[in-house]
Design an enzyme around this catalytic site. Structure first.
Site, PDB file in Angstrom:
ATOM      1  CE1 TYR A   1      40.701  44.668  32.155  1.00  0.00           C
ATOM      2  CE2 TYR A   1      41.408  42.865  30.741  1.00  0.00           C
ATOM      3  CZ  TYR A   1      41.599  44.133  31.252  1.00  0.00           C
ATOM      4  OH  TYR A   1      42.687  44.859  30.857  1.00  0.00           O
TER       5      TYR A   1
ATOM      6  N   GLY B   1      42.940  47.672  31.380  1.00  0.00           N
ATOM      7  CA  GLY B   1      43.987  48.209  32.246  1.00  0.00           C
ATOM      8  C   GLY B   1      43.401  49.083  33.339  1.00  0.00           C
TER       9      GLY B   1
END
Length: 162
Positions: A54, A61
């Protein structure tokens, strides 16, 4: 010329004060610490080739499910810095900004962040040459309290301004 070894351990408030108050006082990141940072970076780069991480090789997001190709990773990180450099208000005192830069260098020296050794050397150079970016006092609602300010420091490190 006095020097302080930045190792990720043992940095004291009086060290920071001394560095901020004495323009001749320098920081040094010892070779074994740079080696640790290199190993951390190499690990991150190996893992990026194997799996999704990530914010490293994905969007952020709601865009986290979007995989970013290797050719666009630098642009991803640059865009993140630029998108967070949205502060306002009076500039923070330069001695406070310098202190924040010293603390961040110390955190990078721990060797857990996956930053490049080049970033560490560049931040060290900025500190030692007293190249202190202008940083606004107020960040945006929803940031953790220092992201906007750190983004303004990062902008200077990558040679950009807003």
């Amino acid at each position: 010329m006095p020097k302080l070894a930045i190792t990720g351990d043992g940095l004291k408030i009086y060290d920071i004060v001394a560095l901020v108050q004495d323009p001749e006082f320098q920081v040094d990141v010892p070779a074994p610490i740079i080696k640790t940072i290199e190993k951390s970076r190499e690990f991150l780069e190996q893992e990026m080739g194997k799996r999704v991480i990530y914010g490293v090789n994905t969007g952020f997001g709601p865009m986290a499910s979007h995989i970013i190709g290797p050719k666009n990773l630098i642009q991803l990180q640059e865009n993140l810095v630029v998108s967070h450099a949205v502060g306002m208000g009076d500039p923070i005192r330069s001695d406070f900004v310098l202190a924040a830069m010293i603390v961040r260098l110390n955190m990078f020296a721990k060797g857990y962040s996956g930053v490049s050794p080049e970033l560490v050397r560049h931040l060290q150079l900025f500190i030692n040459k007293r190249i202190i970016p202008t940083v606004p006092e107020h960040g945006a609602v929803g940031t953790s309290g220092d992201l906007v300010q750190l983004a303004h420091i990062a902008l200077a490190l990558i040679g950009k301004s807003i």
